[in-house]
Structures are given as C-alpha cells and as structure tokens.
Design an enzyme around this catalytic site. Structure first.
Site, PDB file in Angstrom:
ATOM      1  N   ARG A   1      -4.880 -23.899  -5.740  1.00 40.56           N
ATOM      2  CA  ARG A   1      -4.739 -22.710  -6.586  1.00 40.56           C
ATOM      3  C   ARG A   1      -4.865 -23.013  -8.071  1.00 40.56           C
ATOM      4  O   ARG A   1      -5.168 -22.124  -8.861  1.00 40.56           O
ATOM      5  CB  ARG A   1      -3.399 -22.018  -6.292  1.00 40.56           C
TER       6      ARG A   1
ATOM      7  N   ASP B   1      -2.365 -24.479   0.068  1.00 40.72           N
ATOM      8  CA  ASP B   1      -2.208 -25.471  -1.000  1.00 40.72           C
ATOM      9  C   ASP B   1      -0.867 -26.153  -0.743  1.00 40.72           C
ATOM     10  O   ASP B   1       0.167 -25.481  -0.680  1.00 40.72           O
ATOM     11  CB  ASP B   1      -2.215 -24.771  -2.358  1.00 40.72           C
TER      12      ASP B   1
ATOM     13  N   CYS C   1       2.208 -25.406  -2.862  1.00 34.47           N
ATOM     14  CA  CYS C   1       2.666 -24.015  -2.920  1.00 34.47           C
ATOM     15  C   CYS C   1       3.935 -23.839  -2.083  1.00 34.47           C
ATOM     16  O   CYS C   1       3.918 -24.091  -0.870  1.00 34.47           O
ATOM     17  CB  CYS C   1       1.549 -23.105  -2.403  1.00 34.47           C
TER      18      CYS C   1
ATOM     19  N   CYS D   1       3.502 -21.671   0.905  1.00 38.68           N
ATOM     20  CA  CYS D   1       2.701 -22.337   1.941  1.00 38.68           C
ATOM     21  C   CYS D   1       3.588 -23.259   2.776  1.00 38.68           C
ATOM     22  O   CYS D   1       3.426 -23.358   3.993  1.00 38.68           O
ATOM     23  CB  CYS D   1       1.565 -23.150   1.310  1.00 38.68           C
TER      24      CYS D   1
END
Length: 252
Positions: free
Chosen positions: A165, A135, A138, A141
């Site tokens: 998410r 994502d 994120c 991430c």
C-alpha cells in the site's frame, strides 16, 4: 465541480436509456467500436485504449483505457460522459458500469497463474475461492489472516495477491517479495502476518510489482481488498462468518 459533473453524467444516462430501443445491427456496432478505438484522441494525442464495448445507450460506447479508467464516448469521440450507467426497469436500478467492472476483474484475475499466488485451502471440499490483495504490514490484513483457518474450514479458498500500500519502494513491498521468494510462501506469509522477521532473500523473480499495478487497475485502494467469485470488490476487513454469508455459504 467534479462531483457535479459525475451526478449530471449519471442523470443524463438514466434519463436517456429508454431511447436505446432501436439499436443498430451488431456488425455495424462492432465496426463503429473498432473505428472509435483507432481514432480516439485528446489534444491530438492518441488515448491508450484497451477496449471499446457497446452499451444499451444508442450512439454511445464504453471505453476502457490501459490505465484501468473507463468512460463513455459517442461514436465520433467528440463527447465523453464520465460516471456510471444504470438500467432503470421494474426491478429498480441496475449499475451496468459496475457489472462491467466486475467482469473485468474476473477476466484479469483469471490470467494470474496459481504459482504466482499464495494460496490457503482446507483439506475438505472447496466451495468458493476469493482473491485477497494483501500487505503484511497492514493491521487489518493481519486480522483478516487470523480468519483464514475458519474460512478454509467452511470450504473457502483464500488466494493472496500482493499490494504494497505504500508503493514499491516501501519496506512492505520488500517483505512481500521475501514472502513470494520463500521456499514455502504460505509459511512465510504466516510468519510475516505474525510480525516475525523474515531472513530469506527478496531478490528472486517475483510478481509483486505486477500485482501491485494490477490491483490499482482493478480499483484496489487499500488492504485487505477482497474480490468475490463474481468479481465484486469488497474493501477492508470482513469477518469469516459475514464473508461466508456474502458467498451464500452457511458456516458450520
């Protein structure tokens, strides 16, 4: 109560496993599995059965639902066990249920074509391939994405799949759609992970929602979620050096 039920189910399976020595012929078990898949109901309503498989536990089958859930049932569908099935032998405990989950992940991910992934690979020999549900909103991430060049240098390909998410109605889902709709999704992924604005459309035919539901079915609960080549699911950020070690690869 749920935790107690889970522990009781696991305990019963571990204690009963040695009784499974005398198994029925394979054809008989296959017939029983097929009949169970057809008759399985709860409250008079048929269950969304995806598959029914044999287990080492005599008289019990592992049932996989279309929702991604699994449990154990007797051949009549009258008694269910929820929990993980372990084999207890000289090597210790082996989680047979987790092995089945890993195999399921490998099978389902193999069905995702490469043109529906955002792939980062190096110029050298490819030694391993990991699938990462991501994502772009994120923070972890983004931190993981900084490690991608190092992973590529070690021969590890990174195949991104989308997992917004906050759901399909979130801004994160729209950003992922923009990435997948871009002329160069990898370039758009780089920009999005740097928190740069994307100007491209999000209205193309894209696999974001399908991948989101696939992730949930495979047990993804957050991002990043890394799936190793053997189907193991590793939740959260993992540094490149440690990930290479998990793959049995020595870093340069």
């Amino acid at each position: 109560m749920i935790a107690l039920t889970h522990r009781l189910a696991v305990s019963l399976l571990v204690l009963t496993a040695p009784l499974a020595a005398a198994l029925l012929p394979t054809t008989v078990l296959a017939d029983e599995a097929a009949r169970l898949a057809e008759r399985l109901q709860v409250g008079g309503q048929p269950m969304p059965v995806k598959s029914v498989r044999e287990t080492p536990l005599e008289g019990f089958f592992q049932v996989h639902l279309e929702t991604g859930e699994s449990f154990y049932s007797d051949a009549e569908g009258k008694h269910f066990l929820v929990g993980d099935l372990y084999r207890n032998d000289e090597q210790g405990l082996t989680n047979l249920t987790e092995q089945a989950r890993n195999a399921e992940r490998m099978e389902r991910l193999a069905e995702v074509p490469e043109d529906e992934r955002v792939v980062f690979r190096g110029t050298g020999e490819s030694k391993a391939e990991i699938v990462v549900f991501t994502d772009t909103t994120c923070p972890y991430c983004r931190q993981f994405h900084e490690e991608v060049p190092s992973l590529n240098e070690m021969g590890i390909e990174v195949h991104y799949l989308a997992f917004p998410r906050a759901g399909m109605d979130s801004s994160g889902a729209r950003l992922l759609e923009q990435v997948w709709c871009a002329d160069s999704p990898s370039t758009a992924m780089d920009a999005a992970k740097r928190e740069e604005s994307l100007s491209g459309s999000a209205d193309c035919d894209n696999p974001i929602e399908e991948q989101y539901h696939l992730g949930m079915m495979l047990g993804v609960q957050g991002t990043p979620a890394i799936v190793l080549p053997d189907g193991r699911l590793v939740p959260g950020y993992v540094p490149a050096e440690r990930l290479a070690g998990m793959l049995g690869l020595a870093s340069e």
